[in-house]
Scaffold this active site. Structure first.
Site, PDB file in Angstrom:
ATOM      1  N   HIS A 184       0.522  -1.304   0.149  1.00 48.17           N
ATOM      2  CA  HIS A 184      -0.195  -0.349  -0.039  1.00 48.17           C
ATOM      3  C   HIS A 184       0.427   0.802   0.073  1.00 48.17           C
ATOM      4  CE1 HIS A 184      -3.462  -1.496  -0.504  1.00 48.17           C
ATOM      5  NE2 HIS A 184      -3.336  -3.274  -0.333  1.00 48.17           N
ATOM      6  N   ARG A 272     -11.026   2.701  -4.673  1.00 48.52           N
ATOM      7  CA  ARG A 272     -11.504   1.337  -3.668  1.00 48.52           C
ATOM      8  C   ARG A 272     -12.026   1.874  -2.818  1.00 48.52           C
ATOM      9  NH1 ARG A 272      -5.807   1.258  -6.071  1.00 48.52           N
ATOM     10  NH2 ARG A 272      -4.906  -0.728  -6.070  1.00 48.52           N
ATOM     11  N   ARG A 308     -15.711  -0.308  -6.826  1.00 47.97           N
ATOM     12  CA  ARG A 308     -15.122  -1.953  -6.488  1.00 47.97           C
ATOM     13  C   ARG A 308     -15.790  -1.366  -4.597  1.00 47.97           C
ATOM     14  NH1 ARG A 308      -9.390  -4.022  -5.529  1.00 47.97           N
ATOM     15  NH2 ARG A 308      -9.548  -2.634  -3.096  1.00 47.97           N
ATOM     16  N   GLU A 397      -8.935 -12.229  -9.224  1.00 51.19           N
ATOM     17  CA  GLU A 397      -7.949 -11.587  -8.354  1.00 51.19           C
ATOM     18  C   GLU A 397      -7.053 -13.266  -7.418  1.00 51.19           C
ATOM     19  OE1 GLU A 397      -7.736  -7.580  -5.421  1.00 51.19           O
ATOM     20  OE2 GLU A 397      -9.537  -8.824  -5.469  1.00 51.19           O
ATOM     21  N   ASN A 420      -1.939  -7.296  -8.848  1.00 50.58           N
ATOM     22  CA  ASN A 420      -1.518  -7.212  -7.146  1.00 50.58           C
ATOM     23  C   ASN A 420      -1.610  -8.550  -6.451  1.00 50.58           C
ATOM     24  OD1 ASN A 420      -0.535  -4.614  -7.896  1.00 50.58           O
ATOM     25  ND2 ASN A 420      -2.179  -3.679  -6.990  1.00 50.58           N
ATOM     26  N   ASP A 421      -2.883  -8.998  -6.743  1.00 50.16           N
ATOM     27  CA  ASP A 421      -3.336 -10.064  -5.596  1.00 50.16           C
ATOM     28  C   ASP A 421      -3.270 -10.787  -6.325  1.00 50.16           C
ATOM     29  OD1 ASP A 421      -4.322  -9.462  -3.031  1.00 50.16           O
ATOM     30  OD2 ASP A 421      -5.048  -8.197  -3.622  1.00 50.16           O
ATOM     31  N   ARG A 431       2.176 -10.316  -1.010  1.00 48.44           N
ATOM     32  CA  ARG A 431       2.637  -8.930  -1.651  1.00 48.44           C
ATOM     33  C   ARG A 431       3.793  -7.851  -0.424  1.00 48.44           C
ATOM     34  NH1 ARG A 431      -2.970  -6.661  -2.850  1.00 48.44           N
ATOM     35  NH2 ARG A 431      -2.856  -4.188  -3.082  1.00 48.44           N
ATOM     36  N   CYS A 468      -6.331  -2.885 -13.710  1.00 46.16           N
ATOM     37  CA  CYS A 468      -6.555  -2.306 -12.480  1.00 46.16           C
ATOM     38  C   CYS A 468      -5.731  -2.673 -12.149  1.00 46.16           C
ATOM     39  CB  CYS A 468      -7.643  -1.841 -12.120  1.00 46.16           C
ATOM     40  SG  CYS A 468      -8.366  -3.119 -11.076  1.00 46.16           S
TER      41      CYS A 468
END
Ligand code: PEP
Ligand code: MG
Length: 540
Positions: A184, A272, A308, A397, A420-421, A431, A468
């Protein structure tokens, strides 16, 4: 001056040179202690600390976003409650020094509330308040304490989403010892255009006041480096004014939406929503949600807005949503799995979004995070369709859903890949683990192959596909995604311009050639260098 290079993983395209500011770790509070007998002096100390913390809370409320401000205001009201002060004075009379007296009084108050689910969330706030006052009395730092003026590169282990919310305008660069390219800290730095180098273990040795060059394109920090030492980003020659596929922006707040609207982004590819609630200890009401979503939707850049539903859990705890205690939260109840215990909140989000859609007149698409089965996708689609007039989708994901895309035909309108996931679960690599940053590199051949399969499967099923995750913020990688056949990418807002120029420098066929070059690589370095070489040939 001699230069020393520390390697890490770069975030952003601009380099910055500034002085190091090492973020202090929170110091422990002293153990409970008695005072020397001067009750009046202790009482004066306590009154002064309460007043000072109360002013700090007012400043934090002003600086905080709309949702967090409420929390600081509520804390301020508790703090100024005279009956609590009187309870602390009774503790002083029992001989406890000011800090201990306040902590004891607050603890008694917290115990009175415990057991009542309505007050559950307040208890953590009360304990936090007690800590703030005791720390003030003992002159102890509780953490970040970032400078407000000047220019600094801040250095720390890693920063939680709540920490990054406290970044001041004096923070011009960030270095983390831990954290990976999809942590993050990386996401927030990219969205705020703060150059960063994460996963930089050598940064342990950096000292306050040292001048450093944060060189994200070179994936390094140079001690004593200057702007002239910065690595240049690859430049693209535009063929057209329009990119081969639309570039949308990722956002997480009203401020982001306003900033994204100043870019050339065509709508928003990922809003988000959980970022609005990272420090909210009480659930936002439906009215409050409608108000914030309406403001945000209204401010977004023109084009569709993909929202989302809440992606809480694991590395993004949301205080008002109680989570089970889990050994391994990244593999636990997170994302859409919250529907088990918090269905009402997800439904309230969808209802608020429908009201905000009507009020703003915007085109809204909704999607659920962390969907692992076609059954979950169906469940979300029926909740979303019952709530409003949205295009409905899911994030891809987890590796499992890749094998079920054909079953999503007629169920969802679109999918959006969260690389990312997807990397985290595809490579079984946390991560947040600094030692595994290389696995989370988007140029990993297995990720490229998986993304290609997703693009093919969604085309076959007639489902719109976008990406995304952070990989869509890398200009050259965005060309690879266009070459696979994705319909759009969504980038961090600071990267929208760079990604658009990369996607405006190629035709569809050329993007395909860049993808074919990348997929023939045997490791991430080779995949990237083959793609860049192809882009170089195309530019000639
Ligand atoms: C992703 O996983 O790629 C994604 C976009 O979601 P987040 O980073 O918020 O988990
Ligand atoms: Mg994700």
């Amino acid at each position: 001056m001699t230069q020393q290079v520390l390697s890490g993983l770069g975030v952003g395209l601009e380099a910055v040179t500034a002085e190091v500011f090492r973020v202090r770790q929170a110091e422990p509070l002293p153990i409970p202690a008695k005072h020397s007998g001067d009750v009046a002096a202790e009482q004066a100390k306590l009154r002064k600390a309460v007043d000072e913390v109360s002013s700090e809370l007012e400043i934090l409320a002003e600086k905080a976003g709309e949702t967090s401000a409420e929390i600081f205001e509520a804390l301020g009201m508790i703090l100024l409650d005279e009956s609590l002060f009187d309870a602390s004075v009774a503790q002083l009379d029992d001989g406890w020094e000011a800090g201990t007296a306040f902590v004891n009084a607050m603890e008694t108050f917290a115990e009175l509330l415990s057991g009542d689910p309505t007050f559950e969330e307040r208890i953590a706030d009360i304990r936090d308040l007690a800590k703030r006052v005791a720390a003030n009395i003992h002159g102890i730092s509780l953490g970040l304490d970032l400078p407000e003026t000047g220019k600094f590169v801040i250095v720390g282990e890693d920063f939680s989403p709540a920490d990054t919310a406290q970044f001041t305008s004096a923070v011009v660069g960030v270095i983390t010892i831990q954290g990976g390219p999809t942590s993050h800290t990386a996401i927030i730095c990219r969205s705020k255009s703060i150059p960063a180098v994460v996963s930089c273990s050598g940064a342990k040795e950096l000292k306050d006041g040292q001048m450093v060059l944060v060189d994200p394109v070179g994936d390094r920090v140079v001690i004593g480096g200057t702007a002239a030492d910065a690595t240049k980003a690859i430049s693209f020659v535009a063929k057209s004014t329009e990119p081969v596929i639309p570039v949308r922006s990722n956002i997480g707040s009203l401020e982001d939406a306003v900033a994204a609207a100043a870019t050339a982004a065509e709508g928003v590819g990922l809003f988000r929503t959980e970022l609005l609630y990272l420090s909210a200890s009480t659930e936002p009401t439906l009215e409050r949600q409608i108000q914030s979503y309406t403001e945000i939707l209204t401010a977004c850049p023109e084009g569709p807005i993909v929202v989302r539903t809440i992606d809480a859990g694991s590395d993004k705890p949301v205080p008002f949503l109680k989570m089970p205690d889990e050994e391994n939260p990244a593999l636990g109840v997170r994302g859409f799995r919250l529907v088990r215990d918090h269905r009402d909140f997800i439904v309230s989000q969808l209802e608020a979004l429908e009201a905000a859609r009507k009020a703003s007149g915007r085109e809204v698409w909704v999607m659920a995070p962390m969907v692992a089965t076609a059954g979950e996708a169906k469940e979300f689609a029926s909740l979303a369709k019952a709530a409003g007039q949205f295009k409905v989708g899911i994030m891809v994901e987890t590796p499992s859903i890749v094998y079920e895309i054909s079953k999503l035909k007629g169920v969802v309108d679109f999918i959006s890949v969260g690389t990312n996931d997807l990397s985290q679960y595809l490579f079984a690599s946390d991560r947040m683990n600094p030692n595994l940053g290389a696995m989370l590199n988007p140029w990993q051949p297995a990720l490229i192959a998986s993304l290609n399969q997703i693009a093919i499967e969604s085309k076959k099923a007639g489902i719109y596909s976008g990406v995304c995750g952070e990989s869509g913020s890398d200009p050259a990688f965005a060309v690879v995604l266009a070459g696979m056949g994705y319909d759009s990418v969504s980038s961090s807002r600071s990267q929208v311009g760079a990604v658009r120029s990369a996607l405006s420098s190629v035709t569809h066929d050329e993007a395909r050639e860049v993808f074919e070059a990348a997929i023939s690589g045997h490791d991430s370095d080779e995949a990237k260098s083959l793609a860049l070489t192809k882009l170089g040939e195309i530019a000639k």
